[in-house]
Motif scaffolding. Structure first.
Motif, PDB file in Angstrom:
ATOM      1  N   SER A 179      -8.260 -49.099   3.004  1.00  0.00           N
ATOM      2  CA  SER A 179      -6.899 -49.154   2.463  1.00  0.00           C
ATOM      3  C   SER A 179      -6.788 -48.313   1.196  1.00  0.00           C
ATOM      4  CB  SER A 179      -6.533 -50.609   2.169  1.00  0.00           C
ATOM      5  OG  SER A 179      -5.250 -50.702   1.594  1.00  0.00           O
ATOM      6  N   LYS A 239      -6.745 -44.698   2.169  1.00  0.00           N
ATOM      7  CA  LYS A 239      -5.469 -44.339   2.770  1.00  0.00           C
ATOM      8  C   LYS A 239      -4.381 -44.141   1.708  1.00  0.00           C
ATOM      9  CE  LYS A 239      -1.829 -46.154   5.756  1.00  0.00           C
ATOM     10  NZ  LYS A 239      -1.354 -47.307   6.566  1.00  0.00           N
ATOM     11  N   ASN A 240      -4.363 -45.013   0.708  1.00  0.00           N
ATOM     12  CA  ASN A 240      -3.323 -44.962  -0.330  1.00  0.00           C
ATOM     13  C   ASN A 240      -3.662 -44.010  -1.463  1.00  0.00           C
ATOM     14  OD1 ASN A 240      -1.811 -46.911   1.056  1.00  0.00           O
ATOM     15  ND2 ASN A 240      -2.937 -48.587   0.049  1.00  0.00           N
TER      16      ASN A 240
END
Length: 297
Positions: free
Chosen positions: A102, A105-106
């Motif tokens: 995560s 991804k961010n």
């Protein structure tokens, strides 16, 4: 004479009625218990065993029913324990993977080879855990069945072959070792016993802390063949030594996870040894540990 005949008839009827009542009660009573216990099983509970007082067909039926409910209860407990263990065991590595993926991804963190390698190792640990769960399930399913896949083998040759697979790792970690193995032919499941020896050797290497050599023994005793591995290792508190063969047990959770341990190796070994009608255990003074198991001759 008529009076005597009448009296005898009444007496016979009374005895016959009493005997019939007793026999019917003897037959109906366990049948009622069986019906009530069946109803409880249908509702999802597990009643206490029904007492068996006869050796006839009814007694045999009740015995089989008691065995059935006992096995159903064990299976349910195993399923609940397995679900609980798996949810606990997978939670941390999956949380780590989800968190890092995560963040990548961010754009919170940037990927690099070191991070990708860490994520890969975590994924490999999960894969290895699943494979070990499959092995444990296989031995669990067959735990109440006769062990038919056995053959007479030379246990000394099997031990030497198993330990040879770890020679490169022992040399890499500069761990000295000594072998004292008695020559003996015994009847075993070759794959299972090889796995037990490998699990014990792997644990001894993985948690080795010291300078003295590992002592690997194979002793032919009066009624059993005893295999043991003695060496210095991570400290195991005396209060926790009885739990060492439990599933997912770790002396130090964070360190064991870092080293790749799943807490299943010794549990699998216990299943295999007990399927051979043998015993497995450990002795320790807290620092020097001896893991051992026996196989009946």
């Amino acid at each position: 004479m008529f009076d005597y005949l009448l009296l005898f008839s009444l007496f016979a009827v009374a005895i016959g009625s009493t005997l019939q009542f007793y026999l019917n009660r003897k037959l109906i009573s366990p049948l009622k218990e069986l019906i009530e216990s069946t109803r409880k099983v249908k509702e999802g509970s597990y009643p206490n065993p029904i007492e068996v007082h006869t050796n006839d067909e009814m007694g045999e039926l009740i015995t089989h029913f008691n065995q059935l409910t006992h096995q159903l209860k064990i299976n349910q407990q195993q399923r609940q324990r397995l679900v609980s263990d798996l949810s606990h065991e997978f939670r941390t590595p999956l949380s780590n993977l989800n968190g890092y993926l995560s963040a990548l991804k961010n754009g919170v963190i940037e990927g690099d080879p070191k991070l990708y390698q860490s994520l890969l190792e975590e994924s490999k640990r999960i894969t290895k855990l699943v494979a070990q769960m499959e092995q444990l399930k296989e031995w669990d399913i067959e735990s109440t069945l006769p062990l038919s896949d056995k053959e007479y083998i030379n246990i000394k040759a099997l031990m030497e072959q198993s330990i040879e697979m770890f020679r490169w790792l022992l040399d890499k970690k500069a761990i000295p070792y000594e072998m004292k193995i008695d020559n003996q032919n015994i009847s075993v499941n070759t794959q299972g016993i090889t796995q037990v020896i490998s699990n014990l050797v792997d644990n001894s290497i993985r948690y080795y802390q010291g300078n003295d050599p590992l002592i690997i023994k194979g002793e032919c005793l009066e009624k059993v063949y005893k295999i043991s591995i003695t060496g210095e290792g991570q400290q195991i508190p005396l209060t926790e030594q009885e739990d060492i063969f439990d599933r997912f047990y770790r002396v130090d959770h964070s360190r064991s996870r870092e080293l790749g341990g799943s807490g299943l190796g010794l549990a699998i070994s216990k299943e295999i040894v007990e399927r051979h009608k043998g015993e497995i255990g450990m002795t320790s003074n807290g620092k020097i540990h001896t893991f051992w198991f026996t196989i009946p001759l």
